[in-house]
Motif scaffolding. Sequence first.
Motif, PDB file in Angstrom:
ATOM      1  N   ASP A  45       0.810  -1.221   0.000  1.00  0.00           N
ATOM      2  CA  ASP A  45       0.000   0.000   0.000  1.00  0.00           C
ATOM      3  C   ASP A  45       0.841   1.268   0.000  1.00  0.00           C
ATOM      4  O   ASP A  45       0.297   2.375  -0.111  1.00  0.00           O
ATOM      5  CB  ASP A  45      -0.949   0.009   1.200  1.00  0.00           C
ATOM      6  CG  ASP A  45      -0.221  -0.096   2.543  1.00  0.00           C
ATOM      7  OD1 ASP A  45       0.952  -0.500   2.558  1.00  0.00           O
ATOM      8  OD2 ASP A  45      -0.847   0.221   3.578  1.00  0.00           O
ATOM      9  N   VAL A  47       3.011   4.121  -1.517  1.00  0.00           N
ATOM     10  CA  VAL A  47       3.291   4.746  -2.809  1.00  0.00           C
ATOM     11  C   VAL A  47       4.137   5.995  -2.570  1.00  0.00           C
ATOM     12  O   VAL A  47       4.107   6.587  -1.481  1.00  0.00           O
ATOM     13  CB  VAL A  47       2.004   5.115  -3.581  1.00  0.00           C
ATOM     14  CG1 VAL A  47       1.197   3.864  -3.909  1.00  0.00           C
ATOM     15  CG2 VAL A  47       1.155   6.111  -2.810  1.00  0.00           C
ATOM     16  N   ARG A  69       4.700   2.277  -8.615  1.00  0.00           N
ATOM     17  CA  ARG A  69       4.104   2.908  -7.440  1.00  0.00           C
ATOM     18  C   ARG A  69       4.645   4.321  -7.222  1.00  0.00           C
ATOM     19  O   ARG A  69       4.468   4.904  -6.152  1.00  0.00           O
ATOM     20  CB  ARG A  69       4.371   2.061  -6.191  1.00  0.00           C
ATOM     21  CG  ARG A  69       3.555   0.786  -6.147  1.00  0.00           C
ATOM     22  CD  ARG A  69       3.571   0.226  -4.727  1.00  0.00           C
ATOM     23  NE  ARG A  69       4.439  -0.926  -4.594  1.00  0.00           N
ATOM     24  CZ  ARG A  69       4.850  -1.427  -3.434  1.00  0.00           C
ATOM     25  NH1 ARG A  69       4.506  -0.842  -2.304  1.00  0.00           N
ATOM     26  NH2 ARG A  69       5.621  -2.494  -3.394  1.00  0.00           N
ATOM     27  N   PHE A  92      -4.372   3.648  -0.012  1.00  0.00           N
ATOM     28  CA  PHE A  92      -2.915   3.673  -0.093  1.00  0.00           C
ATOM     29  C   PHE A  92      -2.340   4.544   1.026  1.00  0.00           C
ATOM     30  O   PHE A  92      -3.048   5.337   1.649  1.00  0.00           O
ATOM     31  CB  PHE A  92      -2.457   4.205  -1.449  1.00  0.00           C
ATOM     32  CG  PHE A  92      -2.832   3.327  -2.603  1.00  0.00           C
ATOM     33  CD1 PHE A  92      -2.080   2.197  -2.915  1.00  0.00           C
ATOM     34  CD2 PHE A  92      -3.949   3.612  -3.388  1.00  0.00           C
ATOM     35  CE1 PHE A  92      -2.425   1.374  -3.977  1.00  0.00           C
ATOM     36  CE2 PHE A  92      -4.305   2.799  -4.446  1.00  0.00           C
ATOM     37  CZ  PHE A  92      -3.544   1.677  -4.745  1.00  0.00           C
TER      38      PHE A  92
END
Length: 332
Positions: A45, A47, A69, A92
């Motif tokens: 998750d 980024v 990402r 995210f």
Amino acid sequence: MSSANAGKPRLKTSAMIASIASEGQRTVSAPFGHALVELASRRADIVGMTADLGKYTDLHIFAQAFPERFFQMGMAEQLLMGAAGGMAKEGFVPFATTYAVFASRRAYDFIHQVIAEENLNVKIACALPGLTTGYGPSHTATEDIAIFRGVPNLTIVDPCDALDIQQAVPAIAAHQGPVYMRLLRGRVPLVLDEYDYTFELGKAKLLRDGRDVLVISSGILTMRALEVADALQADSIDVAVLHCPTIKPLDQETIIREASRGGRLVVVAENHSAIGGLGEAVAGTLLRAGVAPSFRQIALPDAFLDAGALPTLHDRYGISADAIAESLKSWL
């Protein structure tokens, strides 16, 4: 280029991203970028996002490891923060990077309204905090903590060195809610490994004790305070150093306990304006608790600072090790 200089490598200015490391000091290259890569290898998750400053916030390390990402938003810091909020709403955990001046002054409203008001899980990591560039007022973030301290829900972190950054990255990712972290980039000094130190969000750590002076510090001023404490031993001055890597929420319990020990001058040292930063946060904490030690502050002046070489500027504005040592001796 003159014929005399033909073929010679062109020297680049060090004003923008000059190292804060002293000559011969141990350093770690790009601790933030490498720590984020290590974290992202375990968490899908995570980024990375930036406003055209991947190289200058060490996020390019992440971009090379996880290109799918990584999001380059261009020179648009407001868009960066708005998009980071959208990413957080989709589940995210975005790490959004830029310079501290651009986050605090240019994108403030988007951080306040899009991210903080909705308590979104965005981690804002910003390079060139305080006086860590010599490019003058356009790039010197002397008031970023003052700007952000009043924002509800926003946690503020000011790490000292490479170890602090490496340990803070997974800690702020685990924290539910927005975080603003001042970021040291490039070759970052390593000092805290000598003090059995572990970063804990919201906790101050007494790195060394002393009977004469208690220095309460954050960021690179903790590193300078430790250097000063070593140097002043030759003058039989015993200096304690309490490192406060989390500015908000402040570890009031530890600060009050240490400042309540009688007979010590209490000095708050920060790489930030004397207005609205750690110094005033500590002073308010002590006043409300009824604790009234002899109190002094080492901070940047309430002024637009000059441009120039960092060692010169640090001496001029009183945050070099030599300048801090002289201030402490003059107050005792």
